[in-house]
Design an enzyme around this catalytic site. Structure first.
Site, short mmCIF file in Angstrom:
data_model
loop_
_atom_site.label_atom_id
_atom_site.label_comp_id
_atom_site.label_asym_id
_atom_site.label_seq_id
_atom_site.Cartn_x
_atom_site.Cartn_y
_atom_site.Cartn_z
N GLY A 52 -8.74 -7.13 3.78
CA GLY A 52 -9.19 -7.76 5.01
C GLY A 52 -8.23 -7.59 6.18
O GLY A 52 -8.63 -7.62 7.33
N GLU A 53 -6.94 -7.43 5.87
CA GLU A 53 -5.92 -7.30 6.92
C GLU A 53 -5.35 -5.89 7.02
O GLU A 53 -4.46 -5.64 7.83
CB GLU A 53 -4.81 -8.32 6.67
CG GLU A 53 -5.35 -9.74 6.70
CD GLU A 53 -4.30 -10.79 6.39
OE1 GLU A 53 -3.59 -11.19 7.31
OE2 GLU A 53 -4.21 -11.21 5.23
#
Length: 759
Positions: A724-725
């Site tokens: 996600g990052e």
């Protein structure tokens, strides 16, 4: 019949539509500020207009005269509550109503409670404060800032990474660069505003608030209000954007809870966007100096990375991205140092890929500059410095598919068609530039608990106190349960976002999928064991199967030889209508206290460079094309390609969505996003979406995401690496490299604006 559960699937997961997709697009998903609450009163904040000093007197008479005002909570009203604590669950140690000292602009000085939102807002604007004003220190170069080493001063940063003899290697290097870079303050600006709704029922307190950490908040709020944590419940079923801003609890929550108890009815406070800039966290502004030395063959022999970060006056918040940059390539020798600069600002906090985004920006810019200095292709330069082991501790990588990412992304992008000469590529009036950069993010997991209930008719209910922050964790948790229990997704329901559910860690650090899916898998496997033992027992539907391997498929227990028994018949043989298992997962290397820490709201993170056996990272390669008008210097990004290797992908649809969003955000970081600061008064200037610029659909035409297959059994039982990052880590550096390729101008300070390219 006791069989070891088969390993999870290694192939990429199905692109299942999100469980909550229909609820969200039809407006039926209930966000915390949407919860219907009887007899609710409305709160509005009054905030300071100075950045440093003391409130000598607060004038509330005019505010109290506004029709409908019920109460004003201010200094002295929070004395029975403990002050906030700087930690993972608390954004800052600043207790704004415990002390009349003003530490930053926009600090809370009062909460007005009224019958209507309009009355509360009007009254809050009428509150006036007399101050003992002091000259504030706004940023790095301001008079009065305090600088100190990060290592040893903050619990968030243990030590500066070092390896070999940097000074000797630097002195001997044939080719050198010594450059400085910077990234600005950035604010999260989620579309969903920050809010708190507090409801008391006797001694039971329920808080509806967008939260990435309901378990941690429950414990921390109970501490502040001196309550039994069992009497506190945090509910956050959906979050409309967070990006780290809703991970640490702010002081507002306790203030609203106190107000609700004082007036004896629920209170809802929705913070306006302008006030959020001062009452919430943000990405700290950073400065960097990178020294890199190499031989003529392109091999790096010396890497030095110094970082400086702005934080608040009282709190030692550290970004500390040198932990990642020091392990990126085969450097030969490494020297890093991080310094904190304490100024009169609110405390920074986590913002999507908190350390990596600013620090890798500096590193990848430097890599491009060194490639130019060496006369090498930037991809070839990275390839020749690909490490067999990480350079600090000499540990192997659990898996490292970075070169595969570069190979696939460069081919899809058409990198071979790039003319390396600066300014050589044009399309009419537009200068065309191409750049690339590496993305990296540590792979971690944390202790997590889950409850799974499986019925005779194949219905599955998954419960976990994790959080749906938009990543699709509800869906992937359901997919894991459906896979392990052999049912369709239409049979699965998932409950999350409630501290009354089995505890989960904060939804941050890209750990949610790995942690939650590992706990769900463990609960499902316990159910499998019971079903298999019953199915193959004496007089059971599959009696006599012996040691044949059993599995669950299509709501049946099946053998490897093709025999099967209906799920309903197996449950009937067990004389139960359902099986329920509560499972607790702790990552490899966890301490004996790991699970108790989970319930106490302070879970351990394991992974990244911190594990003993190996270094665990997800990797990616990003390629960007920019077009710059030769007359106006207008900058456009028509296309971007990213290839990412992140272990097992549970759901290709949600994974692509996260990576695509990250890359688009990276474009915004490169070209638009910055919080402007009045250096005289330490005040944020562009506190709205009119002036705080973020990318929109028109800013990008083509975004291609490539999911590079990767198997990694060391990271966690599910084989999942967080992503996600990951997507926004390398983008800004790739844009900066492309801008240089197009114009010959090396812009080292973000964001890159038109005026940087004029002249």
């Amino acid at each position: 019949m006791n069989q070891a559960a088969p390993a999870p699937r290694e192939n990429q997961g199905d692109p299942v539509v999100r469980i909550d997709a229909r609820l969200k697009v039809t407006g039926q998903a209930g966000y915390p500020a949407d919860i219907v609450t009887a007899n609710v009163a409305y709160g509005a904040l009054a905030t300071s207009s100075i950045a440093r000093g003391k409130v000598s007197e607060l004038h509330t008479k005019d505010a109290r005269a506004v029709p409908g005002v019920l109460d004003i909570v201010t200094y002295g009203d929070m004395d029975k509550a403990d002050t906030p604590k700087f930690a993972n669950t608390g954004a800052s140690s600043i207790g704004p109503l415990h002390d009349k000292t003003v530490f930053h602009d926009g600090q809370i000085i009062a909460l007005v409670v009224a019958e209507t939102f309009e009355a509360a807002e009007e009254a809050a604007m009428l509150i006036r404060a007399d101050y003992e004003n002091e000259q504030p220190s706004a940023s790095f170069d301001s008079k009065g800032v305090k600088m100190e080493p990060a290592a040893g001063k903050s619990p968030m940063f243990k030590e500066d990474a070092k390896a070999g003899d940097f000074n000797a290697a630097w002195a001997d290097a044939t080719v050198k660069i010594d450059e400085k870079y910077s990234t600005p303050t950035q604010h999260h600006n989620p579309i969903e505003l920050f809010s708190t709704t507090a409801i008391w029922q006797g001694d039971q307190l329920t808080i509806h608030e967008p939260s990435q950490n309901v378990t941690g908040w429950k414990v921390e709020l109970a501490r502040q209000l001196k309550l039994d944590p069992a009497n506190v419940r945090i509910v956050s079923p959906y979050i409309g954007g967070a990006f780290g801003s809703k991970g640490p609890m702010t002081a507002r929550t306790a203030i609203v809870a106190v107000a609700a108890r004082r007036i004896g009815r629920p209170v809802r406070c929705v913070v306006n966007r302008m006030q959020a800039f001062g009452t919430q966290t943000y990405r700290a502004e950073t400065r960097h100096r990178i020294r890199m030395g190499a031989g003529k063959d392109g091999r790096i022999t010396a890497f030095g990375h110094e970082g400086w970060e702005v934080t608040s006056r009282p709190d030692p918040y550290v970004v500390g991205g040198t932990s990642a940059t020091a392990r990126m390539y085969n450097y030969g020798s490494v020297l890093t140092h991080v310094s904190l600069v304490h100024a009169d600002r609110n405390t920074p906090g986590y913002m999507r890929s908190p350390p990596e985004t600013p620090y890798v920006y500096a590193l990848e810019n430097a890599m491009d500059e060194m490639a130019v200095a060496l006369g090498m292709d930037p991809v070839a330069f990275r390839r020749i410095n690909e490490p067999e082991k990480e350079p600090i501790g000499g540990k192997p990588f659990s898996s490292r598919s970075l070169i595969k990412c570069y190979d696939q992304a460069s081919e899809a992008f058409g990198w071979s068609k790039r003319d390396p000469r600066v300014g050589s590529m044009r399309d009419g009036d537009w200068l065309v530039g191409m750049g690339c950069a590496t993305a990296i993010y540590p792979t971690a997991a944390a202790p997590c608990a889950a409850r799974v209930r499986f019925t005779a008719d194949g219905e599955v209910r998954v419960q976990c106190g994790s959080h749906e922050i938009g990543t699709g964790v509800r869906t992937v948790a359901g997919q894991m349960a459906a896979e392990r229990l052999g049912v369709g997704m239409d049979k699965v329901s998932v409950e999350m976002g409630d501290s009354a559910l089995p505890p989960a860690p904060v939804s941050g650090g890209s750990i949610s999928t790995a942690s939650v899916c590992s706990a769900v898998m463990k609960a499902c496997d316990a159910i499998r064991e019971k079903l298999f033992a019953a199915a193959a027992g004496r007089g059971a539907p599959l009696a006599g199967s012996g040691n044949a391997k059993l599995d669950l498929k299509d709501e049946k227990v099946v053998t490897e030889t093709g025999k099967s028994a209906k799920l309903a018949d197996v449950f009937k043989a067990m004389q139960v209508g359902a099986l329920e298992e509560y499972a607790e997962f702790a990552p490899k290397g966890s301490s004996p206290e790991a699970l108790s820490k989970l319930y106490a709201g302070q879970p351990e993170f394991h992974g990244g460079e911190g594990d003993k056996d190996s270094v665990k990272y997800a990797f990616g390669a990003e390629f960007v094309e920019v077009r710059i008008n030769s007359y106006t210097r207008e900058i456009r990004v028509p296309r971007i390609v990213g290839a990412f290797a992140a272990g097992r992908i549970m759901n290709t649809r949600t994974a692509r969505s996260q990576l695509m969003g990250g890359m688009i955000w990276g474009i915004g970081q490169a070209l638009q996003e910055a919080t402007e600061i009045d250096q005289r008064h330490a005040r944020y200037v562009n506190r709205d979406l009119q002036d705080y610029l973020v990318p929109v659909n028109a800013d990008i035409k083509q975004v291609d995401v490539i999911l590079v297959p990767e198997t990694d059994h060391q990271v966690n039982p599910a084989g999942v690496k967080g992503l996600g990052e990951l997507g926004n880590v390398g983008t800004a550096a790739a844009v900066a490299s492309a801008v240089y390729h197009a114009t010959g101008k090396r812009i080292r300070d973000l964001p890159i604006r038109i005026d940087d390219l004029i002249g």
